[in-house]
Design an enzyme around this catalytic site. Structure first.
Site, PDB file in Angstrom:
ATOM      1  CD  GLU A 246     -18.396  61.127  79.042  1.00 15.02           C
ATOM      2  OE1 GLU A 246     -19.056  61.321  78.030  1.00 15.02           O
ATOM      3  OE2 GLU A 246     -17.541  61.922  79.461  1.00 15.02           O
ATOM      4  CB  CYS A 280     -14.420  63.360  86.241  1.00 17.48           C
ATOM      5  SG  CYS A 280     -16.123  63.548  85.835  1.00 17.48           S
TER       6      CYS A 280
HETATM    7  O1  TXE Z   1     -13.073  54.109  88.508  1.00 14.48           O
HETATM    8  P1  TXE Z   1     -12.700  52.717  87.905  1.00 14.48           P
HETATM    9  P2  TXE Z   1     -13.576  54.322  89.978  1.00 14.48           P
HETATM   10  C1  TXE Z   1     -13.011  58.508  87.151  1.00 14.48           C
HETATM   11  C2  TXE Z   1     -12.001  59.314  87.903  1.00 14.48           C
HETATM   12  C3  TXE Z   1     -11.553  58.430  89.039  1.00 14.48           C
HETATM   13  C4  TXE Z   1     -12.222  57.137  88.846  1.00 14.48           C
HETATM   14  C5  TXE Z   1     -12.769  56.704  90.150  1.00 14.48           C
HETATM   15  O2  TXE Z   1     -10.935  59.526  87.033  1.00 14.48           O
HETATM   16  O3  TXE Z   1     -10.174  58.224  88.970  1.00 14.48           O
HETATM   17  O4  TXE Z   1     -13.255  57.298  87.886  1.00 14.48           O
HETATM   18  O5  TXE Z   1     -13.853  55.874  89.961  1.00 14.48           O
HETATM   19  C6  TXE Z   1     -15.346  48.987  86.705  1.00 14.48           C
HETATM   20  N1  TXE Z   1     -13.490  45.651  83.254  1.00 14.48           N
HETATM   21  N2  TXE Z   1     -14.242  59.196  86.973  1.00 14.48           N
HETATM   22  O6  TXE Z   1     -12.435  53.988  90.888  1.00 14.48           O
HETATM   23  O7  TXE Z   1     -11.773  51.917  88.723  1.00 14.48           O
HETATM   24  C7  TXE Z   1     -15.414  49.272  88.194  1.00 14.48           C
HETATM   25  O8  TXE Z   1     -15.866  48.139  88.898  1.00 14.48           O
HETATM   26  C8  TXE Z   1     -14.717  46.217  83.362  1.00 14.48           C
HETATM   27  C9  TXE Z   1     -14.426  60.012  85.803  1.00 14.48           C
HETATM   28  O9  TXE Z   1     -14.868  53.626  90.180  1.00 14.48           O
HETATM   29  O10 TXE Z   1     -12.306  53.066  86.547  1.00 14.48           O
HETATM   30  C10 TXE Z   1     -16.408  50.409  88.208  1.00 14.48           C
HETATM   31  O11 TXE Z   1     -17.733  49.923  88.154  1.00 14.48           O
HETATM   32  N3  TXE Z   1     -15.063  47.086  84.335  1.00 14.48           N
HETATM   33  C11 TXE Z   1     -15.873  60.147  85.494  1.00 14.48           C
HETATM   34  C12 TXE Z   1     -16.060  51.170  86.929  1.00 14.48           C
HETATM   35  O12 TXE Z   1     -15.330  50.263  86.107  1.00 14.48           O
HETATM   36  C13 TXE Z   1     -14.112  47.439  85.219  1.00 14.48           C
HETATM   37  C14 TXE Z   1     -16.690  60.492  86.675  1.00 14.48           C
HETATM   38  C15 TXE Z   1     -15.176  52.370  87.175  1.00 14.48           C
HETATM   39  O13 TXE Z   1     -14.085  51.910  87.922  1.00 14.48           O
HETATM   40  C16 TXE Z   1     -12.811  46.917  85.169  1.00 14.48           C
HETATM   41  C17 TXE Z   1     -16.402  59.614  87.766  1.00 14.48           C
HETATM   42  C18 TXE Z   1     -12.513  45.981  84.121  1.00 14.48           C
HETATM   43  N4  TXE Z   1     -11.310  45.411  83.995  1.00 14.48           N
HETATM   44  C19 TXE Z   1     -15.190  59.007  87.923  1.00 14.48           C
HETATM   45  N5  TXE Z   1     -12.090  47.453  86.208  1.00 14.48           N
HETATM   46  C20 TXE Z   1     -16.273  61.108  84.406  1.00 14.48           C
HETATM   47  N6  TXE Z   1     -15.431  61.424  83.434  1.00 14.48           N
HETATM   48  O14 TXE Z   1     -17.404  61.553  84.419  1.00 14.48           O
HETATM   49  C21 TXE Z   1     -12.937  48.278  86.867  1.00 14.48           C
HETATM   50  N7  TXE Z   1     -14.143  48.272  86.289  1.00 14.48           N
END
Ligand code: TXE
Length: 483
Positions: A246, A280
């Site tokens: 997602e 999002c």
């Molecule tokens: O996302 P991140 P964030 C998206 C929205 C926004 C982003 C913000 O696009 O830009 O999320 O949330 C983990 N290996 N949505 O900054 O950075 C990280 O620690 C494994 C859409 O949190 O992608 C966190 O727990 N895990 C959404 C999680 O991934 C890793 C709704 C998300 O982090 C990692 C909400 C790695 N290499 C936000 N790097 C929807 N579609 O519903 C990071 N993480």
């Protein structure tokens, strides 16, 4: 308040004792530490999840549904605490954390418990045989979730994962650990069997990566940014792990010439600025028919100007702090880009708060902002900003509105405002996206599919889509006896 890992039913530090700071983005103050877990912690968590897997899977789905209700009851008892923790962790208004984050987290567990009780056996009859489809657990599943709706999105995965007989290793965002910790406290209070829920905190590339790579984790359900989602897929796919992604969005709010203007304005404000635009599903691109664009935009500016941007704990606050100063600076860079690309700021774009409250530099506050005059293909209008910023664009025909709505790499959600339902429904079906709301926004039936297309992700969550993702179907075909 510190966030420890929850493994095998007990709260523990990271194996190497390392921690990282947890900061309240509204004050810039450190409010505790978080276990900074790594691969060794994931190993301990997976072992615990493996040990509890068989017993948990051996219970009936109805018994597991009762456990979901017990978790919901426990969260209900601590609903105010959920809201307080969520608001402190994210900077979001306390009123929003109560109404949305806390309530929906409880609802998620209750919904899947009730949904389980409505399930009918899946039987397909042939003339000479009967097929019975069993939904078996995957085993140990990995859940990785973001900072914008912490417990709301974590519970949305935990509930169906447990219901289908899996045990879990979950990693909340390192910026928002507190309500995941509360969920673990509830699991402990109600005596959920040890090892069924395991939560490891820490940085994505460290502990998140270890979850992606662990050979005993059979599925990954990820919610987060598209860039990270791409990395998750690249890591997990070659290991043949089941994947649910997602990801990001850049959703259109489409206002047709026959819209009820009052409804459309308040809908566009809600869709554009709820949670400071950090959802999002937010409608960050407002497409409005040329014939009503001036009137609509004027009313939109008045409504946004009136929004109260202030301390999260104030009942009047509608826009709290963003998740961090770094994220605030990223969002501000898009305001600068918008001006560089030829946009005009109609309101907002500054850090001041509303009323007597003095903006403190420590708080990640930004006034809700409207940018007009940009081409709908500009970077500001097509890249996800994930902040209180909307761009306004005009169209002359439904065909042009469709082309504009589909002109981003994302396809998650959107809304259409019109008094002609047939016209709106016909238009909705031509938008490349996962959800379209007509004359409303974020109105959710949890049985329906939630998720996006293109760079907004792969798969759907909700109702049967969640039960399907968190199980492996086994079809048993039984030949009827000859006589
Ligand atoms: O996302 P991140 P964030 C998206 C929205 C926004 C982003 C913000 O696009 O830009 O999320 O949330 C983990 N290996 N949505 O900054 O950075 C990280 O620690 C494994 C859409 O949190 O992608 C966190 O727990 N895990 C959404 C999680 O991934 C890793 C709704 C998300 O982090 C990692 C909400 C790695 N290499 C936000 N790097 C929807 N579609 O519903 C990071 N993480």
């Amino acid at each position: 308040m510190n966030a420890l890992n929850f493994i095998d039913g007990v709260f523990v530090d990271a194996v190497d004792g390392k921690t990282l700071a947890n900061v309240n983005p509204a004050t810039g103050q450190e409010i505790g530490t978080i276990a900074r877990s790594k691969k060794a912690d994931v190993e301990v968590a997976v072992q615990a999840a493996m040990r509890s897997r068989k017993d948990w899977a051996s219970r009936s789905m109805l018994e597991r549904a009762d456990w979901l209700d017990r978790i919901a009851d426990g969260l209900e008892r601590r609903k105010e605490e959920i809201a307080q923790r969520e608001s402190r962790d994210t900077g979001k208004p306390l009123t929003l954390a109560r109404r949305v984050d806390a309530q929906r987290s409880i609802d998620n567990f209750r919904f899947f418990a009730d949904f389980a009780r409505q399930q009918e056996p899946e039987v397909f009859e042939m003339a000479d045989a009967t097929n019975i489809v069993h939904r078996n657990p995957i085993g140990v599943v990995g859940l990785i979730t973001p900072w914008n709706l912490p417990l709301y999105l974590l519970s949305w995965k935990v509930a169906p994962a447990l219901l289908m007989g899996n045990t879990i290793v979950a990693k909340p965002s390192e910026m928002t650990p507190l309500t995941a910790a509360l969920m673990c406290e509830v699991a402990s209070e109600i005596g959920l069997p040890s090892g069924v829920i395991n939560v490891v905190h820490g940085y994505g590339p460290e502990v998140g990566q270890a979850i992606l790579e662990h050979p005993s984790i059979g599925a990954i359900s990820f919610t987060g940014g598209t860039a990270t989602g791409r990395h998750v897929a690249a890591t997990a796919a070659p290991l043949f792990k089941k994947l649910s992604l997602e990801l990001g969005g850049k959703n259109a709010t489409i206002v047709l010439d026959d819209a009820d203007l009052d409804e459309a304005v308040s809908g566009a404000v809600r869709a554009g600025f709820t949670n400071g635009g950090q959802v999002c599903l937010c409608g960050s691109r407002i497409l409005v028919h040329q014939s009503i664009a001036d009137e609509f935009t004027q009313r939109l500016v008045v409504a946004v100007d009136a929004m109260v941007c202030g301390p999260p704990e104030d009942a009047s606050t509608q826009i709290g702090a963003l998740i961090s100063i770094e994220h605030l600076e990223k969002v501000e860079s898009y305001i600068e880009l918008g001006v560089e690309e030829g946009g005009t700021i109609l309101t907002g774009g500054t850090r001041e708060m509303t009323g007597p409250v003095i903006a403190t530099n420590a708080g990640a506050f930004l006034r809700p902002t409207i940018i007009d005059g940009l081409d709908h293909t500009s970077r500001t209008s097509t890249e996800e900003i994930f902040g209180p910023i909307v761009t306004v664009h005009r169209f002359d025909s439904d065909e042009e509105a469709i082309e504009m709505a589909n002109s981003t790499e994302y396809g998650l959600a959107g809304s259409i405002w019109s008094t002609n339902i047939d016209r709106a429904h016909a238009l909705a079906q031509q938008i490349e996206t996962g959800i379209i709301w007509v004359n409303t926004w974020l109105h959710r039936d949890l049985r329906t599919p939630f998720g996006g297309v293109k760079n907004s992700g792969v798969g759907r969550e909700g109702g049967n889509w969640s039960l399907g993702f968190f199980s492996e179907p086994l079809n048993v075909c039984i030949k009827h006896s000859q006589e």
